[in-house]
Enzyme design. Structure first.
Site, mmCIF file in Angstrom:
data_model
loop_
_atom_site.group_PDB
_atom_site.id
_atom_site.type_symbol
_atom_site.label_atom_id
_atom_site.label_comp_id
_atom_site.label_asym_id
_atom_site.label_seq_id
_atom_site.Cartn_x
_atom_site.Cartn_y
_atom_site.Cartn_z
ATOM 1 N N GLY A 149 0.717 -1.425 0.183
ATOM 2 C CA GLY A 149 -0.096 0.045 -0.179
ATOM 3 C C GLY A 149 0.637 1.217 0.307
ATOM 4 N N LYS A 200 2.032 2.009 16.835
ATOM 5 C CA LYS A 200 1.107 1.733 17.832
ATOM 6 C C LYS A 200 0.917 1.661 18.619
ATOM 7 C CE LYS A 200 0.918 0.143 13.628
ATOM 8 N NZ LYS A 200 -0.251 0.631 11.897
#
Length: 347
Positions: A220, A301
């Protein structure tokens, strides 16, 4: 009522409140955050809102999608006539260059979307008649925001178009193209739009540049870079989508992206690996310190608890270990989830 109105992802109000409180204290402005979890916004009440807004640049705020200076709070508005109290509250204000009627991006706020659309159409001519709105949008003039919190409750606020998100609700409406290898492509698209100014994008993302994408599969972020005609070394033991390789701009190395290093420095290193945020911050700092990349965009994260504390710790760790003069910006993007996206570029 005086203060800053900042929109955020639903559920991240405590993090935004903590950030605004810490940053206001750092610049010596007293105030307090007014919010509830899942509101989708934080109101930082203070007497020096304009001064605080000038010191807290929108691109520098991590958990804020939008930054506005509140000029009035209206409660108990008659649904049959919302225009009159708004005009009264705006009496004596300068002429605005545009009007955005909005609502929080939350479960409670989304049902107000149709009201916001229809009321904006009714309010514009009334504002123009009162001399409070230009005939056509003028981006160099302050922008008026009406944020409905309920049908009878609204905040009136002002944005500096040069220091605020250029999208309603602070949300860029990006379209996931069918050929995108994954939805994560939207993260890097949004990061390039949000973390870089138009002038910085033009100077720093050019055809022919070289980049490394760590943990690239299924491709991506690599695909986003190839659309900018950047040559990419994609590092991942997993496979990339075939059409990404067919661009002729991609070299796929089957290796552990966390430990790989380039033979030659690259213009950009990007990374969206699922790993402990402190480990990622340390590894990204190594890339910068060793001169393996000039600029980087990476994701951290966040844990379920103490997300503001972890954010501060990771960013401080990165900057300390990078040992370079850097411009560092971080945002929780609309297309991020339990994470933030960090930009670091040479100062």
């Amino acid at each position: 009522m005086s203060g800053l109105l900042c929109y955020c992802r639903q559920g991240f109000e405590p993090e935004l409140a903590a950030e605004l409180s810490a940053r206001a204290a750092f610049v010596g402005i007293a105030g307090y955050a007014r919010t509830q979890r899942n509101d989708g916004y934080v109101l930082f009440v203070c007497d020096e809102a304009a001064q605080l807004a000038a010191k807290l640049q929108w691109r520098e705020l991590i958990f804020a999608r939008q930054k506005l200076v509140v000029i009035a709070e209206l409660k108990g508005i008659d649904p049959k006539d919302r225009i009159t109290p708004i005009l009264a509250a705006l009496e004596g204000q300068q002429r605005f260059g545009d009007l955005w009627v909005e609502h929080p991006d939350s479960d409670a706020g989304k049902p107000l979307a149709s009201l916001a659309r229809s009321f904006g159409n009714a309010l514009r001519p009334a504002l123009r008649k009162a001399g409070l709105l230009t005939d056509k949008p003028q981006p160099r003039q302050p922008r008026l925001h009406i944020c409905f919190l309920d049908g009878d409750h609204a905040l009136l606020a002002v944005a500096d178009s040069a220091d605020s998100a250029p999208w309603p609700l602070g949300i860029p409406r990006l379209k996931l193209l069918p050929e995108a290898p994954s939805r994560s492509a939207l993260k890097l698209d949004e990061a390039l739009l949000t973390l870089l100014t138009p002038e910085e994008r033009e100077a720093l993302v050019k055809p022919g540049m070289r980049a490394a994408d760590l943990g690239a599969a299924p491709g991506g972020w690599t695909w986003v870079l190839t659309r900018q005609h950047v040559h990419v070394t994609s590092v991942d033991n997993g496979p990339l989508r075939a059409h990404v390789l067919e661009t002729g701009l991609v070299e796929h190395l089957r290796a552990d992206g966390f430990h790989w290093k380039p033979a030659q420095p690259v213009d950009w290193m990007v990374c969206d690996m699922v790993e402990q945020p402190r480990r990622v911050a340390e590894r990204m700092a190594t890339w910068v310190r060793e001169g393996w990349c000039r600029n980087t965009i990476f994701n951290l994260k966040l844990p379920m608890k103490k997300r503001w504390d972890e954010t501060r710790l990771c960013l401080e760790l990165f900057e300390q270990q990078a040992e370079k003069s850097l411009i560092v910006r971080a945002k929780q993007l609309y297309h991020d989830r339990e994470e933030i996206t960090v930009l670091a570029m040479r100062g």
